[in-house]
Motif scaffolding. Structure first.
Motif, PDB file in Angstrom:
ATOM      1  N   TYR A   1      -4.697  -8.260  -9.230  1.00  0.00           N
ATOM      2  CA  TYR A   1      -4.607  -8.673  -7.839  1.00  0.00           C
ATOM      3  C   TYR A   1      -5.875  -8.288  -7.099  1.00  0.00           C
ATOM      4  O   TYR A   1      -6.656  -7.433  -7.534  1.00  0.00           O
ATOM      5  N   ARG A   2      -6.083  -8.931  -5.974  1.00  0.00           N
ATOM      6  CA  ARG A   2      -7.181  -8.596  -5.070  1.00  0.00           C
ATOM      7  C   ARG A   2      -6.605  -8.326  -3.686  1.00  0.00           C
ATOM      8  O   ARG A   2      -5.582  -8.899  -3.300  1.00  0.00           O
ATOM      9  N   LEU A   3      -7.270  -7.446  -2.970  1.00  0.00           N
ATOM     10  CA  LEU A   3      -6.962  -7.248  -1.565  1.00  0.00           C
ATOM     11  C   LEU A   3      -7.926  -8.095  -0.748  1.00  0.00           C
ATOM     12  O   LEU A   3      -9.128  -8.123  -1.014  1.00  0.00           O
TER      13      LEU A   3
ATOM     14  N   GLY B   1      -0.724  -5.739   8.925  1.00  0.00           N
ATOM     15  CA  GLY B   1      -1.853  -5.466   9.795  1.00  0.00           C
ATOM     16  C   GLY B   1      -2.637  -4.282   9.269  1.00  0.00           C
ATOM     17  O   GLY B   1      -2.068  -3.306   8.771  1.00  0.00           O
ATOM     18  N   PHE B   2      -3.977  -4.352   9.371  1.00  0.00           N
ATOM     19  CA  PHE B   2      -4.849  -3.291   8.857  1.00  0.00           C
ATOM     20  C   PHE B   2      -5.902  -3.059   9.932  1.00  0.00           C
ATOM     21  O   PHE B   2      -6.944  -3.678   9.929  1.00  0.00           O
ATOM     22  N   GLY B   3      -5.599  -2.155  10.900  1.00  0.00           N
ATOM     23  CA  GLY B   3      -6.483  -2.002  12.048  1.00  0.00           C
ATOM     24  C   GLY B   3      -6.395  -3.242  12.918  1.00  0.00           C
ATOM     25  O   GLY B   3      -5.308  -3.666  13.328  1.00  0.00           O
ATOM     26  N   ASP B   4      -7.547  -3.868  13.179  1.00  0.00           N
ATOM     27  CA  ASP B   4      -7.587  -5.086  13.986  1.00  0.00           C
ATOM     28  C   ASP B   4      -7.559  -6.345  13.138  1.00  0.00           C
ATOM     29  O   ASP B   4      -7.711  -7.458  13.663  1.00  0.00           O
ATOM     30  N   ASP B   5      -7.381  -6.203  11.820  1.00  0.00           N
ATOM     31  CA  ASP B   5      -7.420  -7.346  10.911  1.00  0.00           C
ATOM     32  C   ASP B   5      -6.132  -7.405  10.088  1.00  0.00           C
ATOM     33  O   ASP B   5      -5.270  -6.529  10.170  1.00  0.00           O
ATOM     34  N   PHE B   6      -6.037  -8.454   9.296  1.00  0.00           N
ATOM     35  CA  PHE B   6      -4.935  -8.606   8.361  1.00  0.00           C
ATOM     36  C   PHE B   6      -5.379  -8.158   6.973  1.00  0.00           C
ATOM     37  O   PHE B   6      -6.537  -8.326   6.584  1.00  0.00           O
ATOM     38  N   LEU B   7      -4.435  -7.603   6.220  1.00  0.00           N
ATOM     39  CA  LEU B   7      -4.683  -7.239   4.834  1.00  0.00           C
ATOM     40  C   LEU B   7      -3.634  -7.935   3.978  1.00  0.00           C
ATOM     41  O   LEU B   7      -2.434  -7.826   4.240  1.00  0.00           O
ATOM     42  N   LEU B   8      -4.100  -8.637   2.951  1.00  0.00           N
ATOM     43  CA  LEU B   8      -3.209  -9.374   2.079  1.00  0.00           C
ATOM     44  C   LEU B   8      -3.391  -8.916   0.640  1.00  0.00           C
ATOM     45  O   LEU B   8      -4.507  -8.590   0.216  1.00  0.00           O
ATOM     46  N   LEU B   9      -2.298  -8.864  -0.085  1.00  0.00           N
ATOM     47  CA  LEU B   9      -2.334  -8.583  -1.511  1.00  0.00           C
ATOM     48  C   LEU B   9      -2.094  -9.905  -2.231  1.00  0.00           C
ATOM     49  O   LEU B   9      -1.046 -10.532  -2.072  1.00  0.00           O
ATOM     50  N   VAL B  10      -3.083 -10.324  -3.016  1.00  0.00           N
ATOM     51  CA  VAL B  10      -3.062 -11.645  -3.628  1.00  0.00           C
ATOM     52  C   VAL B  10      -3.034 -11.498  -5.142  1.00  0.00           C
ATOM     53  O   VAL B  10      -3.923 -10.854  -5.730  1.00  0.00           O
ATOM     54  N   ILE B  11      -2.023 -12.044  -5.796  1.00  0.00           N
ATOM     55  CA  ILE B  11      -1.927 -12.020  -7.257  1.00  0.00           C
ATOM     56  C   ILE B  11      -2.885 -13.063  -7.816  1.00  0.00           C
ATOM     57  O   ILE B  11      -2.843 -14.240  -7.458  1.00  0.00           O
TER      58      ILE B  11
ATOM     59  N   ASP C   1     -11.060   1.447   2.951  1.00  0.00           N
ATOM     60  CA  ASP C   1     -11.646   0.479   3.876  1.00  0.00           C
ATOM     61  C   ASP C   1     -12.467  -0.593   3.171  1.00  0.00           C
ATOM     62  O   ASP C   1     -12.604  -1.714   3.671  1.00  0.00           O
ATOM     63  N   ASP C   2     -13.038  -0.248   2.014  1.00  0.00           N
ATOM     64  CA  ASP C   2     -13.855  -1.217   1.283  1.00  0.00           C
ATOM     65  C   ASP C   2     -13.015  -2.105   0.364  1.00  0.00           C
ATOM     66  O   ASP C   2     -13.560  -2.800  -0.505  1.00  0.00           O
ATOM     67  N   LEU C   3     -11.681  -2.080   0.530  1.00  0.00           N
ATOM     68  CA  LEU C   3     -10.729  -2.870  -0.243  1.00  0.00           C
ATOM     69  C   LEU C   3     -10.615  -2.428  -1.691  1.00  0.00           C
ATOM     70  O   LEU C   3     -10.045  -3.142  -2.521  1.00  0.00           O
ATOM     71  N   LEU C   4     -11.162  -1.265  -2.001  1.00  0.00           N
ATOM     72  CA  LEU C   4     -10.910  -0.642  -3.293  1.00  0.00           C
ATOM     73  C   LEU C   4      -9.587   0.122  -3.222  1.00  0.00           C
ATOM     74  O   LEU C   4      -9.168   0.571  -2.149  1.00  0.00           O
ATOM     75  N   VAL C   5      -8.947   0.282  -4.361  1.00  0.00           N
ATOM     76  CA  VAL C   5      -7.659   0.958  -4.429  1.00  0.00           C
ATOM     77  C   VAL C   5      -7.831   2.243  -5.223  1.00  0.00           C
ATOM     78  O   VAL C   5      -8.467   2.264  -6.290  1.00  0.00           O
ATOM     79  N   GLY C   6      -7.284   3.335  -4.690  1.00  0.00           N
ATOM     80  CA  GLY C   6      -7.386   4.612  -5.367  1.00  0.00           C
ATOM     81  C   GLY C   6      -6.526   4.678  -6.624  1.00  0.00           C
ATOM     82  O   GLY C   6      -5.817   3.727  -6.977  1.00  0.00           O
ATOM     83  N   ASP C   7      -6.570   5.808  -7.287  1.00  0.00           N
ATOM     84  CA  ASP C   7      -5.765   6.001  -8.490  1.00  0.00           C
ATOM     85  C   ASP C   7      -4.282   5.940  -8.148  1.00  0.00           C
ATOM     86  O   ASP C   7      -3.833   6.464  -7.130  1.00  0.00           O
TER      87      ASP C   7
END
Length: 511
Positions: A338-340, A316-326, A384-390
């Motif tokens: 991968y994409r979020l 769960g990511f706030g009120d939505d789902f977050l998935l990690l997709v290879i 929040d923008d589905l970018l991943v930090g370092d």
């Protein structure tokens, strides 16, 4: 006079060192995973067995050069897994030896007996032809001295401390030969009524699902237990439970079930589920063959369109789902791409940009609030923008993890076997000791990455959940509560006893 039934088993050192079994001791009862390895007859190093072979009804596995068939051997007082380069069936006579190995994901049958003799098994090493030379093993092993108990850890320091000398050899212990008496054995302890395999919390209600039985247990805020029987089969279906405010969802290889306190549990969908997550009352499931689905009580399942790849994790990511997709691999080092993906409870999909993590030693995970991606020893924050930090580096590789409330939990090996060199994040004075193999469960603040709790647990694959009061529930050798004291073994919760004490009217779904 009845012939005594005995068995000699080669027990690999890794099976003991990694905590899969306690070190066998002469006079004790041991249960060992059992495999029969076919080998040409070689005096007392091998044995000839007569058994019935039940082949696996699957296609043979293709190896590098030959095909390989597998099945179960059933003998007098034992059952062993088997594989061979030719198909067999029925009554067979085979030459080889019994071995007990550490095999990840294996479901090898066990043999149970009283230990009557233990002998060390040593491997000889000689200098290699490399430049510079190094120690390399020679074929075969030497049976060494009798011992009263198998070592907790096997001393292989000579491989690193002995000067490499081409004129000599060294011996290193690689296991033990254990002789078992299959007759002098008391009956095994009956299985408890409930063996928890997963746990989940919603507010102050705790739900746990059994490892093999279609059984869910609910603990309310007063500690009263009730059981709920799913209309499912007995067996290892890898079921997981996801609590919601009004009940829970149970998913596994046999489909999706809905369970509520005052209703009969029911099967909602029959497709096997690989990954799932819950937001509020809504469950998101990912299946290998039929895509992604949203399940909400009182509504028909909703298919999610635009599934971009293979799902490794969901949360769960706030009120939505977050998935990690290879989505693939790239570069000479085969970095994982991968994409979020964000999915709303109404089925809208937002696909993030391509990311990569260099550490491929473990399956990527999601956990914490804010959410982080964990891959082995790499960890990176999700924005929040589905970018991943370092990516940052944790002190060592973690091979499991997830969310417990807002916290991130991970599991790993302790830093040192004996405690003499200390354990991150604790020091050598921790009370867990070294007489029994344990793994380290760490609860971390995802904002600071500081460890807020650490505890020894006796499984490498725990399940962890947090209730609204901040209590941390752990499935690790039963259902347990994590202590606030550092390096204290979590407190066991006796679910079978709680169920026995509960009034029959609190049981739902019973015949």
């Amino acid at each position: 006079m009845t012939r005594l039934r005995t068995l000699t088993v080669l027990v690999d050192e890794l099976l003991i060192e990694d905590g899969a079994i306690p070190p066998p001791r002469v006079g004790s009862i041991s249960s060992l995973p059992l495999r029969f390895s076919e080998q040409p007859s070689d005096g007392d190093r091998t044995t000839v067995i007569h058994a019935r072979l039940e082949p696996q009804r699957t296609a043979p596995r293709a190896g590098d050069d030959d095909l390989c068939w597998s099945g179960l051997l059933r003998g007098d007082g034992w059952t062993a897994s088997w594989s061979g380069d030719r198909p067999r069936v029925g009554q067979v006579e085979l030459s080889g030896r019994f071995v007990s190995l550490y095999e990840i994901g294996s479901s090898s049958p066990d043999v149970r007996g009283r230990v009557t003799r233990i002998r060390l098994l040593n491997n000889r090493y000689r200098a290699s032809d490399h430049t510079p030379p190094r120690w390399e093993p020679t074929p075969g092993c030497r049976v060494g001295d009798d011992v009263a108990a198998a070592p907790r850890f096997f001393d292989r320091q000579a491989l690193w401390t002995e000067p490499v000398d081409r004129s000599t050899t060294i011996e290193v212990p690689v296991g033990v030969l254990v002789e078992l008496d299959l007759d002098d054995v008391p009956p095994p302890t009956p299985r408890p009524d409930v063996v928890p395999g997963d746990v989940s919390c919603a507010d102050d209600t705790v739900w746990a699902v059994d490892t093999q039985l279609p059984l869910v247990v609910r603990l309310d805020s007063s500690g009263t237990a009730s059981q709920h029987l799913l209309p499912g089969a007995v067996g290892a279906h890898a079921r997981r439970v996801h609590a919601t405010p009004t009940g829970c969802w149970v998913v596994g290889t046999d489909g999706v079930y809905r369970c509520a306190p005052d209703a009969q549990p029911r099967l909602v969908a029959g497709e096997p589920v690989s990954v799932a997550a819950v937001v509020g009352e809504t469950l998101l499931t990912c299946t290998h063959d039929s895509g992604w689905w949203l399940h909400t009580p009182g509504r028909e399942p909703l298919a999610v369109e635009d599934c971009p790849g293979s799902v490794s994790a969901a949360t769960g990511f706030g009120d939505d789902f977050l998935l990690l997709v290879i989505t693939g691999h790239r570069g000479a080092d085969r970095e994982t791409e991968y994409r979020l993906v964000r999915v709303t409870t109404s089925g809208d999909v937002e696909i993030g940009p391509v990311n990569s993590l260099p550490d491929m030693d473990a399956r990527p995970l999601l956990g914490g609030d804010p959410v982080h991606v964990i891959s082995g020893s790499d960890i990176a924050k999700v924005h929040d923008d589905l970018l991943v930090g370092d990516a940052a580096r944790l002190p060592r590789m973690h091979f499991g993890g997830g969310s417990a409330g807002r916290h991130l939990w991970t599991v790993s090996h302790p830093s040192g076997r004996t405690g003499c060199t200390g354990r991150w994040p604790t020091d050598h004075s921790d009370p867990a000791g070294d007489t029994r193999q344990y793994w380290l469960l760490e609860l971390m603040d995802p904002t600071t990455m500081e460890v807020v709790r650490a505890a020894p647990i006796f499984t490498s694959g725990p399940r962890v959940a947090s209730d609204s009061g901040g209590r941390i529930w752990v499935v690790a050798d039963g259902l347990r509560l994590l202590s606030t004291d550092p390096m204290r073994e979590p407190e066991p919760i006796d679910l079978p006893n709680l169920l026995r004490r509960a009034h029959p009217s609190t049981t739902s779904g019973t015949p």
